[in-house]
Design a protein around this motif. Structure first.
Motif, PDB file in Angstrom:
ATOM      1  N   PRO A 127      -8.133   2.577  -1.838  1.00  0.00           N
ATOM      2  CA  PRO A 127      -8.729   2.585  -0.510  1.00  0.00           C
ATOM      3  C   PRO A 127     -10.195   2.182  -0.522  1.00  0.00           C
ATOM      4  N   TYR A 157      -7.197   2.592   5.036  1.00  0.00           N
ATOM      5  CA  TYR A 157      -6.425   1.361   4.893  1.00  0.00           C
ATOM      6  C   TYR A 157      -6.530   0.441   6.116  1.00  0.00           C
ATOM      7  N   PRO A 193       0.795  -1.224   0.000  1.00  0.00           N
ATOM      8  CA  PRO A 193       0.000   0.000   0.000  1.00  0.00           C
ATOM      9  C   PRO A 193       0.829   1.277   0.000  1.00  0.00           C
TER      10      PRO A 193
END
Lengths: 185, 282
Positions: free
Chosen positions: B25, A155, A133
């Motif tokens: 996300p 997240y 990420p």
């Protein structure tokens, strides 16, 4: 209406381009502006500035991705609004993501002869080399100006993890620019 | 480089990178996508009720279905969870019938004092995806917890050392099977027979939180050592000091201990110094 049609309206100097762009991407642009300005009135002003900048720059520009292009203009407009706002105050307002970028920029001791576009190309190459990420977190923080808290929510990470991830990514960017762009940090 | 140039250059990142970050996300934020924060709790409560009530009902129905239609051949006793019609074998416990030899060619052979007698109580290592283990290294002598802060097992050909983590625990009230839990440096855990040290279960913890915090902690220790060494506090050997670290949400508390005393250093999440204290041994 698709991007190509809206860009066509801009090119034909049709003022409906502004309304169409606002309808299509207004919320997106406001999101970016709010992240930086945290004020609805200033965010609206920023939206208008961004659309005006689009009107002034298309043509000659013909953006392939109108959304990202408008987003870039909104970022610039938000920075300008912030600068105007800070100019009226004795003490500059603190925005975390900008402070982090300022810290990275000021750590650069030797300037490279590279222009903005070349620097942008290098940064794109570096960000592209990151895995997820890290890549997403970097873009959320420094392109969308999302707060650490928002990124944690998105997240599902803790604050310390996100901060640590961003610090490593900034350090990595500095090392990359040193190696590839002859900058000195 | 000025902030303006850097920020402008970031603003000109490739569009596909920007759009990918926008999409990423959203995949992870289904819970935060609720309009009101209480909604996710409401949904969670409903799910708990549905699962709590629905699961036993579904299991009962499945059990009834199986008993009616899929009874294993009488006397085989090897039909997993399905009891034979004559009831000669208990179903679902994972235990061998008492007195039956449990020795398998690939099962680790661990000797020494076995509480409860039969080794037939050893659960099947092949269940639930547990990796097969080779011969565990068994310390000589009695298996005494106090003298046994770590154990080493050879798992999938690789030696892994596990530190003692918690006291014994009863895992199955039916069999009163008592195990110890050990945790490896990579987050993996083993459960071992408290009496024999025999490996019962091995699991690798892929929790990113665990792995990341251990990495951060290692970094925090290195940073703390560097700070301590450069602060000229008069304690020698800080380079190789024993260290312990505790991690809170935003801070790391590192204690470096040497013969002459200890240094307590608190760092923030980016390695910045928050506090520093030296204690000298009398």
């Amino acid at each position: 209406m698709n991007d190509e049609t809206i860009v066509g309206l801009f090119w034909n100097r049709d003022e409906s381009a502004l309304a169409e762009a606002q309808e299509q991407y207004g919320a997106y642009l406001l999101y970016i502006a709010r992240n930086l300005l945290r004020d609805e009135h200033d965010a609206e002003e920023c939206l208008n500035d961004a659309l005006l900048a689009a009107w002034d720059s298309i043509p000659p520009n013909r953006p392939e991705n109108l959304k990202t292009y408008l987003g870039m203009l909104a970022r610039d407009a938000a920075i300008n609004v912030l600068r105007r706002r800070n100019a009226k105050k004795r003490k500059a307002e603190s925005v975390g993501s900008l402070e982090e970028l300022t810290e990275l920029a000021s750590a650069c001791t030797v300037e490279s002869a590279l222009g903005e576009r070349e620097l942008a190309r290098l940064i794109s190459a570096y960000v592209r080399s990151l895995g997820e990420p890290e890549r997403g977190v970097f873009v959320r923080r420094y392109w969308y100006y999302d707060s650490i808290e928002s990124i944690c929510d998105m997240y599902g990470f803790g604050k310390s993890k996100v901060k640590m991830m961003l610090k490593r990514t900034r350090d990595g960017l500095a090392a990359f620019l040193k190696e590839e762009g002859n900058y000195e940090f | 480089m000025s902030f303006e140039i850097l920020n402008k250059a970031i603003g000109m990142l490739d569009a596909d990178i920007i759009e990918a970050a926008e999409a990423a996300p959203e995949r992870r934020t289904s819970v935060t996508a609720f309009a009101k924060p209480w909604m996710k709790w409401a949904v969670a409560a409903i799910l708990i009720v549905v699962i709590g009530v629905g699961t036993p009902v579904a299991l009962n129905m499945m059990g009834a279905f199986r008993n009616e239609n899929f009874v294993a051949p009488g006397g085989s006793g090897n039909s997993g969870f399905i009891a034979p019609a004559d009831g000669s074998s208990e179903s679902g416990s994972g235990q061998s019938p008492e007195g039956e030899s449990s020795s398998k060619a690939d099962e680790p052979s661990l000797s020494s004092s076995q509480p409860g007698g039969s080794s037939a109580e050893t659960p099947d290592l092949s269940s639930s995806g547990t990796p097969e283990c080779d011969v565990p290294e068994q310390p000589e002598g009695d298996f005494v917890k106090e003298n046994m802060p770590a154990v080493t097992y050879r798992i999938n050909g690789e030696y892994k050392t596990f530190d003692y983590q918690s006291s014994t625990a009863v895992v199955d009230s039916g069999s009163s099977y008592v195990i110890d839990h050990y945790v490896g440096s990579d987050g993996s855990t083993v459960s071992a027979n408290a009496g024999t040290g025999e490996l019962v279960k091995y699991e690798k913890d892929f929790s990113p939180k665990y792995l990341d915090s251990s990495i951060f902690e290692a970094e925090a220790v290195e940073t703390a050592k560097s700070i301590a060494v450069n602060t000229a506090i008069g304690l020698s050997g800080l380079d190789n000091a024993n260290s312990s670290v505790e991690c809170s949400d935003d801070k790391f508390f590192v204690v470096l201990s040497v013969a002459e005393g200890s240094v307590e250093i608190c760092l923030d999440s980016e390695g910045g110094l928050v506090s520093f204290a030296v204690k000298r041994n009398p």
